[in-house]
Structure formats: C-alpha cells, structure tokens
Write a protein that holds these residues in place. Structure first.
Motif, PDB file in Angstrom:
ATOM      1  N   PHE A  92      10.118  -0.576  -4.531  1.00 44.95           N
ATOM      2  CA  PHE A  92      10.988  -1.837  -5.004  1.00 44.95           C
ATOM      3  C   PHE A  92      12.318  -1.725  -4.268  1.00 44.95           C
ATOM      4  O   PHE A  92      12.654  -3.167  -3.767  1.00 44.95           O
ATOM      5  CB  PHE A  92      10.702  -1.879  -6.710  1.00 44.95           C
ATOM      6  CG  PHE A  92      11.704  -2.813  -7.219  1.00 44.95           C
ATOM      7  CD1 PHE A  92      11.222  -4.282  -7.386  1.00 44.95           C
ATOM      8  CD2 PHE A  92      13.212  -2.640  -7.219  1.00 44.95           C
ATOM      9  CE1 PHE A  92      12.211  -5.238  -7.734  1.00 44.95           C
ATOM     10  CE2 PHE A  92      14.018  -3.645  -8.067  1.00 44.95           C
ATOM     11  CZ  PHE A  92      13.434  -5.103  -8.142  1.00 44.95           C
ATOM     12  N   LEU A  93      13.027  -0.846  -4.502  1.00 42.23           N
ATOM     13  CA  LEU A  93      14.321  -0.846  -3.905  1.00 42.23           C
ATOM     14  C   LEU A  93      14.211  -1.048  -2.208  1.00 42.23           C
ATOM     15  O   LEU A  93      15.195  -1.674  -1.936  1.00 42.23           O
ATOM     16  CB  LEU A  93      14.809   0.596  -3.953  1.00 42.23           C
ATOM     17  CG  LEU A  93      14.833   1.124  -5.725  1.00 42.23           C
ATOM     18  CD1 LEU A  93      15.560   2.409  -5.590  1.00 42.23           C
ATOM     19  CD2 LEU A  93      15.889   0.183  -6.291  1.00 42.23           C
ATOM     20  N   ALA A  94      13.350  -0.422  -1.544  1.00 37.51           N
ATOM     21  CA  ALA A  94      13.288  -0.859  -0.188  1.00 37.51           C
ATOM     22  C   ALA A  94      12.886  -2.209   0.090  1.00 37.51           C
ATOM     23  O   ALA A  94      13.289  -2.633   1.188  1.00 37.51           O
ATOM     24  CB  ALA A  94      12.005  -0.077   0.297  1.00 37.51           C
TER      25      ALA A  94
ATOM     26  N   LEU B 204      10.273   7.388  -7.619  1.00 38.88           N
ATOM     27  CA  LEU B 204      11.707   7.035  -8.279  1.00 38.88           C
ATOM     28  C   LEU B 204      12.751   7.428  -7.070  1.00 38.88           C
ATOM     29  O   LEU B 204      12.635   8.468  -6.587  1.00 38.88           O
ATOM     30  CB  LEU B 204      11.989   7.736  -9.472  1.00 38.88           C
ATOM     31  CG  LEU B 204      11.161   7.039 -10.799  1.00 38.88           C
ATOM     32  CD1 LEU B 204      11.432   8.027 -11.994  1.00 38.88           C
ATOM     33  CD2 LEU B 204      11.224   5.860 -10.861  1.00 38.88           C
ATOM     34  N   SER B 205      13.920   6.498  -6.850  1.00 36.02           N
ATOM     35  CA  SER B 205      14.912   6.837  -6.188  1.00 36.02           C
ATOM     36  C   SER B 205      16.264   6.227  -7.024  1.00 36.02           C
ATOM     37  O   SER B 205      16.004   5.415  -7.805  1.00 36.02           O
ATOM     38  CB  SER B 205      14.949   6.141  -4.852  1.00 36.02           C
ATOM     39  OG  SER B 205      13.835   6.605  -3.974  1.00 36.02           O
TER      40      SER B 205
ATOM     41  N   ALA C 191      19.534  -8.040  -3.236  1.00 35.16           N
ATOM     42  CA  ALA C 191      19.888  -7.877  -4.286  1.00 35.16           C
ATOM     43  C   ALA C 191      20.729  -6.817  -4.944  1.00 35.16           C
ATOM     44  O   ALA C 191      21.670  -6.652  -5.517  1.00 35.16           O
ATOM     45  CB  ALA C 191      18.486  -8.004  -5.373  1.00 35.16           C
ATOM     46  N   LEU C 192      20.306  -5.557  -4.205  1.00 30.96           N
ATOM     47  CA  LEU C 192      20.900  -4.425  -4.492  1.00 30.96           C
ATOM     48  C   LEU C 192      22.346  -4.358  -4.098  1.00 30.96           C
ATOM     49  O   LEU C 192      23.268  -3.779  -4.590  1.00 30.96           O
ATOM     50  CB  LEU C 192      20.384  -3.046  -3.974  1.00 30.96           C
ATOM     51  CG  LEU C 192      18.911  -3.004  -4.667  1.00 30.96           C
ATOM     52  CD1 LEU C 192      18.199  -1.696  -3.869  1.00 30.96           C
ATOM     53  CD2 LEU C 192      18.772  -2.425  -5.999  1.00 30.96           C
ATOM     54  N   ARG C 193      22.514  -5.038  -2.809  1.00 27.88           N
ATOM     55  CA  ARG C 193      23.956  -5.084  -2.503  1.00 27.88           C
ATOM     56  C   ARG C 193      24.738  -5.648  -3.418  1.00 27.88           C
ATOM     57  O   ARG C 193      25.858  -5.501  -3.583  1.00 27.88           O
ATOM     58  CB  ARG C 193      23.951  -5.547  -1.063  1.00 27.88           C
ATOM     59  CG  ARG C 193      23.349  -4.506   0.046  1.00 27.88           C
ATOM     60  CD  ARG C 193      23.667  -5.293   1.434  1.00 27.88           C
ATOM     61  NE  ARG C 193      22.668  -6.153   1.876  1.00 27.88           N
ATOM     62  CZ  ARG C 193      21.641  -6.221   2.147  1.00 27.88           C
ATOM     63  NH1 ARG C 193      21.134  -4.922   2.518  1.00 27.88           N
ATOM     64  NH2 ARG C 193      20.808  -7.131   2.588  1.00 27.88           N
ATOM     65  N   ARG C 194      24.211  -6.865  -3.677  1.00 22.62           N
ATOM     66  CA  ARG C 194      25.064  -7.712  -4.865  1.00 22.62           C
ATOM     67  C   ARG C 194      25.265  -6.934  -6.153  1.00 22.62           C
ATOM     68  O   ARG C 194      26.513  -6.973  -6.604  1.00 22.62           O
ATOM     69  CB  ARG C 194      24.301  -9.069  -5.196  1.00 22.62           C
ATOM     70  CG  ARG C 194      24.002  -9.663  -3.927  1.00 22.62           C
ATOM     71  CD  ARG C 194      23.307 -11.320  -4.294  1.00 22.62           C
ATOM     72  NE  ARG C 194      22.924 -11.969  -2.942  1.00 22.62           N
ATOM     73  CZ  ARG C 194      22.445 -13.155  -3.304  1.00 22.62           C
ATOM     74  NH1 ARG C 194      22.188 -13.742  -4.409  1.00 22.62           N
ATOM     75  NH2 ARG C 194      22.180 -13.834  -1.966  1.00 22.62           N
TER      76      ARG C 194
END
Length: 347
Positions: free
Chosen positions: A240-242, A119-120, A247-250
């Motif tokens: 997944f985050l990498a 997790l991160s 999507a994460l920036r949005r």
C-alpha cells in the motif's frame, strides 16, 4: 528667457516619466488579473484519501493535532480517523483491513513482522526513554525492585509496556520468570492495582499518572531511564505504501506542520492535545514532558528493532529465525522527498 528655456525640459521629462510609470502600473494590474484568472481557473488538487487507526494516546499527538487543526485538509488530504484504545489495537485494525495506516509503538510492529506481516514504517512521530514505570503497592511490601519477585504484575502483553518491564528486570538483575505476568488492557491496569488483584503494574503515560493520582503514597514508582528507547511510528502495509507516494508526502507535510506548531506554541498545543484526548492539561503534563514529538527516520531505530526482535523470539511471540533486515521495513521515500534532513537511515 534662458531660465524658462532651461526649466522646460525637466518638466516635460517628469510628465513623460509619470505617463511611463502609469503605463507600467496598468500593465502590472493587467498581468496580475490574468494570473489570478488563470489560478482561479486551475482545477483544485484531487484530495488523497487515507484512513488512520489512531490510539487515544499522547504518543500519537502530532496526528491528533494535525487533524484538529485542519492540517490534513490544508495539504490535500481527506483523512478518516479511526479511534483506538492503544497502539496494539490500532495495528490489529490495520491488519484486519480496517485502516490504511496505524500509529503504534515499535514492539507490536516487530512482533507482526517476525510473524510475516508485510509492514513498513513511514515515519516515527514520537520517542521517549524515561516514560514508562513500574508502580507497586506498598502494602504488599514492595519497596524495591527486588521485592517484585513472585509478585503479580499487570501489563499489556506484546506491547512496549511488557518490553520495558523486561528491560527493567534486566537492569535490576531480576530473572524474567521470577514475576507472574497478568495480561490486562491499558484501561484495566489502574483498577487492578487499586483493587489488589495485582501487586504492581507496568504502565505508560497517562496511565502512570492516573495510578499515581488515584493511589498517591500507597504506591511506589520504579523507573529505568534509558533502558528502552521507545519509538512511536506510523506504519502501513508495504505494498500500500509503495502505491500511495503522493498521499504519504502530503501526510509528511501535515505532520511537520503539526510539529512546528508544538515548537512555536507549546502551551496552546498542549491544551489542544489534552482536549483531543479528553484529558485535563494536568493529566497530560507528564507525558508532554517525557515525549519528543518529532517526525523523523533515524538510523539508530534499527538497533532497537533488532533488540526487540531478539526479545520477541525469546518470549515465544514469534518462531526462532534469522534476524530480519529491518532496513527493508523502513519506507523513507515520502519523508526523504519532503524533508531529507529528517532521514539519517543509510541504505
């Protein structure tokens, strides 16, 4: 004659000037039309899809507000919200593969990392240092923290509620084994205190407010300001985050817009959040006052994560091991790209 001769050129000049201006105006209109045509012709940005396991809790307020205000859609996100009772349940949904992201307090995240979960933390979305409390029945002769010895205390184990209770006991020099802990889900805490099956509970808002409203002077409240600096975070699987940077920036932009809404219009924001959580504004008010709804990644959270890890291993929630490098469990890239001043983590 001389006067007519002298006046003619300025008249001619004004006529030319008007024609020149009209020509420029026509060119500007044409250019604008071309620009609009090109913009209309450009394909819309592809929606990035995300699913978020979201607790019905004020701590996740920025996510609730972003969803209610259409801020996710405004930033090109199609977000599916998966309601959960509390953060630990949200994290469990994520780990089962039922969600891409989860909103959860730091304690369950640390426990799962210690047990090998990859997790991160993408960002924190709320923090508080005086929100939790121990609420005890007066008829059980509990009038001071010392009176809690050998009492049955209801708490949701493996959560920030239990970690706060431990910090509370340390603050008041109570041996951890001197209390009898009763594991209860958050929605059962007030009923258990009311029916007397426990002598006290450790609770966060709005459960704390609900207990105080239900029992009034029949209970007494104990706090431990600054004993535990709680952070509420958005987390996901590291792999997944990498792979989902855009999507994460949005997501960060949408949450920052929600934070600006809270800052600019606190009263409407509070009313909207109360509606999202199906609470009265009065029930939400204590949490609204106690919580800082802010998007950031701060260096000092690493200290809390390590403190929680030491406690979790001592409690047996994870095997004894070397302290993890929690820096590797902070996914700061998305927030760094969107609002670098919000990231104080030193790599």
């Amino acid at each position: 004659m001389r006067e007519d001769h002298l006046k003619a050129p300025p008249l001619a000049g004004r006529s030319l000037s008007r024609r020149h201006a009209a020509g420029l105006a026509a060119l500007a209109v044409f250019a604008t039309a071309i620009g609009l045509s090109r913009r209309r012709a450009a394909p819309p940005p592809v929606l990035e899809k995300l699913s978020i396991a979201l607790p019905q809790a004020p701590h996740a307020g920025l996510i609730h507000l972003a969803s209610a205000q259409g801020l996710f859609e405004a930033h090109g996100l199609a977000v599916t919200v998966l309601p959960q009772t509390h953060g630990k349940a949200a994290l469990a949904a994520l780990l089962r593969g039922g969600a891409d992201l989860a909103a959860v307090a730091d304690v369950p995240v640390v426990i799962e990392i210690l047990n090998g979960a990859p997790l991160s933390i993408v960002t924190t979305v709320a923090s508080a240092s005086n929100e939790l409390a121990v609420l005890a029945r007066r008829d059980r002769m509990v009038t001071s923290p010392a009176d809690l010895r050998e009492r049955r205390v209801g708490v949701t184990l493996g959560t920030s509620g239990e970690y706060f209770l431990w910090a509370f006991m340390v603050r008041h020099r109570l041996a951890p084994q001197s209390l009898v802990l009763v594991d209860l889900p958050p929605h059962r805490l007030v009923d258990a205190l009311r029916d007397g099956s426990v002598d006290a509970i450790a609770a966060w808002q709005p459960v704390r407010h609900e207990a105080q409203q239900a029992m009034g002077n029949a209970i007494t409240s104990f706090t431990a300001p600054d004993a535990y600096a709680q952070n509420y975070a958005v987390v996901g699987r590291s792999e997944f985050l990498a792979s989902r940077g855009e999507a994460l920036r949005r997501l960060m932009r949408a949450l920052l817009d929600a934070e600006r809404f809270v800052e600019a219009s606190p009263s409407p924001a509070k009313l909207l959040l109360a509606s999202c959580l199906k609470l009265s504004p009065e029930a939400l008010e204590p949490a609204w006052q106690d919580l800082d709804l802010v998007v950031d990644q701060q260096q000092d959270q690493l200290i809390t994560l390590e403190d929680v890890a030491s406690w979790a291993m001592a409690r047996g929630y994870a095997p004894a091991q070397r302290m993890p490098n929690f820096l590797s469990h902070l996914s700061v890239e998305a927030l760094q790209a969107v609002s670098p001043e919000r990231v104080t983590v030193v790599r």
